[in-house]
Design a protein around this motif. Sequence first.
Motif, PDB file in Angstrom:
ATOM      1  N   LEU A 391       0.855  -1.180   0.000  1.00  0.00           N
ATOM      2  CA  LEU A 391       0.000   0.000   0.000  1.00  0.00           C
ATOM      3  C   LEU A 391       0.891   1.229   0.000  1.00  0.00           C
ATOM      4  O   LEU A 391       2.064   1.155   0.380  1.00  0.00           O
ATOM      5  CB  LEU A 391      -0.903   0.024   1.237  1.00  0.00           C
ATOM      6  CG  LEU A 391      -2.055  -0.988   1.291  1.00  0.00           C
ATOM      7  CD1 LEU A 391      -2.680  -0.987   2.681  1.00  0.00           C
ATOM      8  CD2 LEU A 391      -3.104  -0.671   0.251  1.00  0.00           C
ATOM      9  N   GLY A 392       0.339   2.340  -0.395  1.00  0.00           N
ATOM     10  CA  GLY A 392       1.125   3.564  -0.415  1.00  0.00           C
ATOM     11  C   GLY A 392       0.262   4.780  -0.125  1.00  0.00           C
ATOM     12  O   GLY A 392      -0.967   4.692  -0.034  1.00  0.00           O
ATOM     13  N   MET A 393       0.910   5.931   0.026  1.00  0.00           N
ATOM     14  CA  MET A 393       0.212   7.181   0.303  1.00  0.00           C
ATOM     15  C   MET A 393       0.562   8.215  -0.742  1.00  0.00           C
ATOM     16  O   MET A 393       1.639   8.196  -1.341  1.00  0.00           O
ATOM     17  CB  MET A 393       0.609   7.712   1.701  1.00  0.00           C
ATOM     18  CG  MET A 393       0.062   6.911   2.853  1.00  0.00           C
ATOM     19  SD  MET A 393       0.415   7.726   4.419  1.00  0.00           S
ATOM     20  CE  MET A 393      -0.654   6.800   5.517  1.00  0.00           C
ATOM     21  N   HIS A 394      -0.360   9.142  -0.935  1.00  0.00           N
ATOM     22  CA  HIS A 394      -0.082  10.291  -1.802  1.00  0.00           C
ATOM     23  C   HIS A 394       1.072  11.068  -1.183  1.00  0.00           C
ATOM     24  O   HIS A 394       1.048  11.376   0.011  1.00  0.00           O
ATOM     25  CB  HIS A 394      -1.332  11.155  -1.902  1.00  0.00           C
ATOM     26  CG  HIS A 394      -1.272  12.154  -3.016  1.00  0.00           C
ATOM     27  ND1 HIS A 394      -0.568  13.331  -2.914  1.00  0.00           N
ATOM     28  CD2 HIS A 394      -1.846  12.164  -4.254  1.00  0.00           C
ATOM     29  CE1 HIS A 394      -0.699  14.029  -4.043  1.00  0.00           C
ATOM     30  NE2 HIS A 394      -1.465  13.343  -4.866  1.00  0.00           N
ATOM     31  N   PRO A 395       2.114  11.404  -1.982  1.00  0.00           N
ATOM     32  CA  PRO A 395       3.332  11.963  -1.366  1.00  0.00           C
ATOM     33  C   PRO A 395       3.274  13.444  -1.029  1.00  0.00           C
ATOM     34  O   PRO A 395       4.202  13.956  -0.401  1.00  0.00           O
ATOM     35  CB  PRO A 395       4.392  11.715  -2.456  1.00  0.00           C
ATOM     36  CG  PRO A 395       3.614  11.752  -3.739  1.00  0.00           C
ATOM     37  CD  PRO A 395       2.281  11.151  -3.422  1.00  0.00           C
ATOM     38  N   SER A 396       2.205  14.140  -1.423  1.00  0.00           N
ATOM     39  CA  SER A 396       2.160  15.595  -1.247  1.00  0.00           C
ATOM     40  C   SER A 396       0.979  15.994  -0.370  1.00  0.00           C
ATOM     41  O   SER A 396      -0.014  15.269  -0.267  1.00  0.00           O
ATOM     42  CB  SER A 396       2.014  16.280  -2.611  1.00  0.00           C
ATOM     43  OG  SER A 396       3.115  15.955  -3.455  1.00  0.00           O
TER      44      SER A 396
END
Length: 399
Positions: A391-396
Amino acid sequence: MKIADCTTFVIGNPPPHHGGRYFIVVKLTTDTGVVGYGEIYVATVGPHIVAAMVTDIADRLVIDADPHRIELLWRRMYSSGYALRPDPTLVGIMSGIEMACWDIVGKDAGRPISDLLGGRVHDRLRTYTYLYPTLDRPDVYADPAQAADQALFEVGRGFNAVKFDPAGPYTAFDGHMPSLDDIARSVALTGAVREAVGDRADLLFGTHGQFTAAGAIRLAQQLEPFDPLWFEEPTQPDLPEEMARVARQTTIPIATGERLTTISEFAALAQHQAAAIWQPNLGRCGGILAAKKIAAIGEAAGCQIAPHLYSGPILGAANIQLGATLPNLLIVEAIQDWSGFHAELLTTPLDWEDGYVRPSREPGLGTELNEAVALAHPYVPDPDDSTDLHLGMHPSPIR
């Protein structure tokens, strides 16, 4: 009996990747030939790094250990490196190893794991599924009409609870205040799903710790007319006191737990009265015995358990064995109806029908990894994607 070998499978989950891009399964083999399987839920580093860490821990602490002495092995792994505190990666690895030990113990005894945890109190378990995007309905989190149609499809095949998370991206800079667009979309989608399914299904409103307490309260007040069964992880998971602020100011039950690990972090939920529904992931929280302890703390605090699942079917089988024993079980998460690749990965598919799953009465987990299928689907990272994790997150930041 001693553990003689440890092998890790890093399995690529074919598109549409329901349950994640890959599954990490541990196989323990004893000197008497008994095999046990467990699944790891770790999203912080690449899966092949996790596999190397499994080998490191196994070589130092697991090989030659007695798989029946689960509490002793757990404490030795947990104290390794002089930490003795929650570490999602370490405890995720420990969880898979612990799960495999339980599978061995059950097989050695000729009993399902549920029989070794106090026995079944449920002969079938209620399940829910996400409203996953499909080829026909690719925008279920943005288009209320598509969400309503997908909810009707899932209810039509037996589910009486469906989950969705339309409240916008989760980011490396959470929590934030929901935008007007986030609120409007969430209200429109939740309203469309409620109108479509009526009182045939509970609505589970998911978020991923996106919001400040003030922002979560603001959103929750807009969702209350649709009577969701829960508002999931409205604030960051490591601030139970902030989540408790939300719980005190909404009629929607708060659910949380997929990112928590060990009994201490769940005990903090009880201390702060932060959530009514706890969602331990057995591949991260410490394993089967840890989850049983977590459920007992929850029972004493008047909370219900809804085991989290966004991974493979070995972990699903563990959730079912545990869930069958819990007097305070609410529901278990399914990956749709566990068909397709999830069924192919098991020697015996999970027994799901009409929204409920039946706990296996076979020894151990009640099923095994189909190793031929696992080996035929190795996970190969995308060299052009530096965020190629489970899973990942929006980086901004969200403005």
